[in-house]
Design a protein around this motif. Structure first.
Motif, PDB file in Angstrom:
ATOM      1  N   GLN A 135      -0.740   4.307  -1.564  1.00 31.34           N
ATOM      2  CA  GLN A 135      -1.764   4.996  -0.770  1.00 31.34           C
ATOM      3  C   GLN A 135      -1.126   5.963   0.233  1.00 31.34           C
ATOM      4  OE1 GLN A 135      -4.561   4.073  -1.983  1.00 31.34           O
ATOM      5  NE2 GLN A 135      -4.344   1.951  -2.644  1.00 31.34           N
ATOM      6  N   ASP A 165      -8.322   4.423  -8.533  1.00 34.23           N
ATOM      7  CA  ASP A 165      -6.872   4.248  -8.523  1.00 34.23           C
ATOM      8  C   ASP A 165      -6.420   3.317  -9.640  1.00 34.23           C
ATOM      9  OD1 ASP A 165      -7.263   1.619  -7.741  1.00 34.23           O
ATOM     10  OD2 ASP A 165      -6.395   1.857  -5.740  1.00 34.23           O
ATOM     11  N   ASP A 181     -15.386   3.924   3.390  1.00 30.78           N
ATOM     12  CA  ASP A 181     -14.697   3.427   2.205  1.00 30.78           C
ATOM     13  C   ASP A 181     -14.756   1.910   2.083  1.00 30.78           C
ATOM     14  OD1 ASP A 181     -13.717   4.911   0.160  1.00 30.78           O
ATOM     15  OD2 ASP A 181     -11.608   4.567   0.610  1.00 30.78           O
ATOM     16  N   THR A 226     -16.366  -0.581  -1.678  1.00 30.67           N
ATOM     17  CA  THR A 226     -15.571  -0.365  -2.875  1.00 30.67           C
ATOM     18  C   THR A 226     -16.292  -0.923  -4.087  1.00 30.67           C
ATOM     19  OG1 THR A 226     -14.389  -2.466  -2.770  1.00 30.67           O
ATOM     20  CG2 THR A 226     -13.515  -0.649  -1.453  1.00 30.67           C
ATOM     21  N   ARG A 264     -13.315  12.048  -4.798  1.00 27.56           N
ATOM     22  CA  ARG A 264     -13.098  10.614  -4.990  1.00 27.56           C
ATOM     23  C   ARG A 264     -12.525  10.386  -6.384  1.00 27.56           C
ATOM     24  NH1 ARG A 264     -15.331   7.422  -1.090  1.00 27.56           N
ATOM     25  NH2 ARG A 264     -15.368   5.571  -2.419  1.00 27.56           N
ATOM     26  N   ASP A 295       0.795  -1.234   0.000  1.00 28.90           N
ATOM     27  CA  ASP A 295       0.000   0.000   0.000  1.00 28.90           C
ATOM     28  C   ASP A 295       0.827   1.284   0.000  1.00 28.90           C
ATOM     29  OD1 ASP A 295      -2.393  -1.481   0.089  1.00 28.90           O
ATOM     30  OD2 ASP A 295      -2.262  -1.654   2.265  1.00 28.90           O
ATOM     31  N   THR A 316     -11.936   5.332  -4.533  1.00 30.15           N
ATOM     32  CA  THR A 316     -11.668   5.647  -3.133  1.00 30.15           C
ATOM     33  C   THR A 316     -11.557   7.159  -2.970  1.00 30.15           C
ATOM     34  OG1 THR A 316     -10.218   5.139  -1.262  1.00 30.15           O
ATOM     35  CG2 THR A 316      -9.158   5.469  -3.395  1.00 30.15           C
ATOM     36  N   HIS A 317     -11.251   7.602  -1.750  1.00 25.98           N
ATOM     37  CA  HIS A 317     -11.075   9.028  -1.488  1.00 25.98           C
ATOM     38  C   HIS A 317      -9.863   9.558  -2.251  1.00 25.98           C
ATOM     39  CE1 HIS A 317     -14.174   9.195   1.527  1.00 25.98           C
ATOM     40  NE2 HIS A 317     -13.612   8.241   2.249  1.00 25.98           N
ATOM     41  N   ARG A 322     -14.341   8.006   9.940  1.00 24.11           N
ATOM     42  CA  ARG A 322     -14.167   7.156   8.765  1.00 24.11           C
ATOM     43  C   ARG A 322     -15.097   5.959   8.786  1.00 24.11           C
ATOM     44  NH1 ARG A 322      -8.512   5.468  10.816  1.00 24.11           N
ATOM     45  NH2 ARG A 322      -8.480   7.699  10.796  1.00 24.11           N
ATOM     46  N   SER A 371      -6.335   7.771  -2.610  1.00 19.20           N
ATOM     47  CA  SER A 371      -5.605   7.194  -1.476  1.00 19.20           C
ATOM     48  C   SER A 371      -6.586   6.528  -0.529  1.00 19.20           C
ATOM     49  CB  SER A 371      -4.796   8.248  -0.723  1.00 19.20           C
ATOM     50  OG  SER A 371      -4.224   7.699   0.450  1.00 19.20           O
ATOM     51  N   ALA A 372      -6.428   5.228  -0.331  1.00 18.97           N
ATOM     52  CA  ALA A 372      -7.255   4.507   0.628  1.00 18.97           C
ATOM     53  C   ALA A 372      -6.883   4.858   2.064  1.00 18.97           C
ATOM     54  CB  ALA A 372      -7.119   3.001   0.412  1.00 18.97           C
TER      55      ALA A 372
END
Length: 483
Positions: free
Chosen positions: A33, A54, A268, A271, A51, A30, A60-61, A265, A103-104
């Motif tokens: 990310q 990727d 997310d 997905t 959002r 990762d 993702t955000h 949070r 970025s997750a």
């Protein structure tokens, strides 16, 4: 103590730098990310504002950042299973124009990223990435070196060796990359050692503050480390009220609560990746059939996105060294030590199973062995505090050679793990061991990372050599580790 700290810092820093120089962009779990998150924190983007999709097709955000932060195909080394291409497939560019960068890790605590992200802000490209990795290696080396220095000051060579065994190739890999998990584990090692040596001062307070604020599970890990260590040493919880510990630890706890509130949070998990229906029974069978082995191997070394394995012989030898410390410690240690070691191990395994049961139906395979290492390292470190075992080895004249042999065996294993991963990225997944050639080469060449790793690992032997002295007999009521 200063000499031990200096040697230990040089050792762990060189080990981390070896990985920092050897890995391509996104060369560990990762990293794509986390490096985007680090850049975002240093540009004032503490929370995501959009959002995006990727490189692996998952929405993702996202933050705003320059295209040069990541290659256009950051996942190309592992996404085309089972081909797993060398890093020569990465397509980099120098385009500094802004775009949405997914970025997750977008809602993760900003603390780690604020500590390591400045080089990426200055140079949002591969040079900045290496700079941030080196900074991460330096900061984690400070934590591990302080742990070694405290163990040396306590004249406990078993605990010194336990720190070396806890710093597995997986930990060093994470320390030399952009991933908060490495600093989280290193902070936990320092907190354990500080508490076990009754050094409840600034180092312990800073370690607790970092552990509180780096990742979501940190507060739980702080409580568990404190409970296990205070239980074993019979230390009164009132000792935690000392200002050098309480001030940074309390500040970390307050920030953890603040960030949990503002980040809010959990959004997310939905997905775009399709997740086949599953049941708890199916998840448990999958854990028994495959996931447990992955977790066990990863704690020592299973790299990149899990596809890069090392010899099962190396994994087994590292665990044998751990067993050579833990099993006799359980025999010689008192009831409290046995309870703490066993409970810590069982709790770590149970947490992994619980994470998988909760997240697997939502996002697929989720839990990694490295996730619970901030607690799991306690199995080794608590065993290293078994004074009766150290005294028995010392009386037999075996303490110094046992510790030296154990640490010396980690040197070729650290070097082999690095060489194996370098070969994978330079040649491809199935190529025989050859870290000096290949279609891709690290920016600083192949030889420098290997030399850094060799010198760093060898310096650990120097530390142990200087600290392998007969333990000082203590007969006060404060010495209750073996009661």
């Amino acid at each position: 103590m200063r000499r031990a700290f200096s040697f230990a810092f040089a050792a762990f820093f060189l080990l981390g730098v070896a990985w920092a120089l050897a890995l391509p962009v996104n060369g560990t779990y990762d990293e794509k990310q986390h490096l985007v998150r680090a850049y975002a924190v240093w540009t004032g983007q503490w929370l995501p504002h959009d959002r995006a999709v990727d490189a692996s097709g998952i929405e993702t955000h996202a933050f705003t950042g320059p295209r040069s932060l990541l290659p256009e195909n950051a996942d190309c080394t592992w996404i085309d299973k089972p081909q797993y291409r060398p890093a020569s497939c990465l397509v980099t560019n120098g385009d500094r124009s802004d775009t949405l960068m997914p970025s997750a890790a977008a809602r993760y605590s900003p603390v780690y990223y604020a500590l390591v992200g400045l080089p990426l802000r200055i140079s949002p490209d591969n040079a900045g990435l290496i700079g941030s990795r080196v900074l991460s290696a330096a900061l984690t080396a400070l934590l591990l070196a302080t742990a070694v220095a405290l163990a040396v000051r306590a004249r406990n060579p078993l605990l010194t060796a336990a720190v070396v065994l806890a710093a597995t190739p997986m930990v060093i890999n994470l320390n030399g990359s952009i991933n908060p998990n490495g600093m989280e584990i290193s902070a936990a090692i320092l907190l354990f050692v500080a508490l076990l040596t009754r050094s409840i001062g600034w180092p312990a307070g800073i370690a607790a503050a970092l552990l509180f604020t780096i990742r979501d599970l940190g507060p739980m890990f702080v409580v568990a480390v404190l409970a296990a260590s205070l239980f074993v040493t019979r230390t009164s919880p009132r000792e935690l009220l000392r200002r050098p510990f309480l001030v940074p630890a309390a500040a970390g706890a307050v920030f953890a609560i603040f960030w949990a509130t503002v980040a809010a949070r959990g959004s997310d998990l939905g997905t775009t990746r399709p997740i086949p229906p599953t049941t708890s029974g199916a998840i448990l069978r999958d854990i028994a059939d495959a996931r447990a082995e992955f977790w066990t191997r990863q704690i020592i070394g299973q790299f990149n996105y899990g596809e890069t394995t090392v010899s099962i012989g190396m994994i087994g030898l590292w665990y044998l060294l751990i067993a050579a410390l833990v099993l006799p410690a359980l025999y010689f240690g008192g009831r409290r030590l046995r309870v703490a070691v066993v409970t810590t191990g069982v709790a770590s395994a149970a947490l992994l199973v619980a994470l998988e049961l909760y997240f697997a139906p939502k996002v697929g395979h989720f839990a990694h062995g490295r996730y619970v290492m901030p607690l799991g390292v306690g199995v080794v470190l608590l065993a290293g505090a078994a004074e009766r075992y150290a005294a028995w080895l010392s009386d037999k004249g075996w303490l110094r050679p046992s510790v030296l042999i154990g640490v010396a065996l980690t040197v070729p294993m650290q070097l082999y793990a690095l060489a194996r991963v370098m070969t994978r990225f330079q040649h491809g997944i199935s190529h025989g061991l050859d870290p000096l050639g290949g279609a891709w080469q690290p920016p600083a060449g192949s030889l420098l990372p290997l030399l850094c790793c060799l010198v760093g690992a060898a310096l650990l032997g120097v530390i142990v050599t200087r600290s392998s002295v007969r333990p000082t007999a203590q007969h006060s009521t404060a010495n209750t580790l073996s009661n």
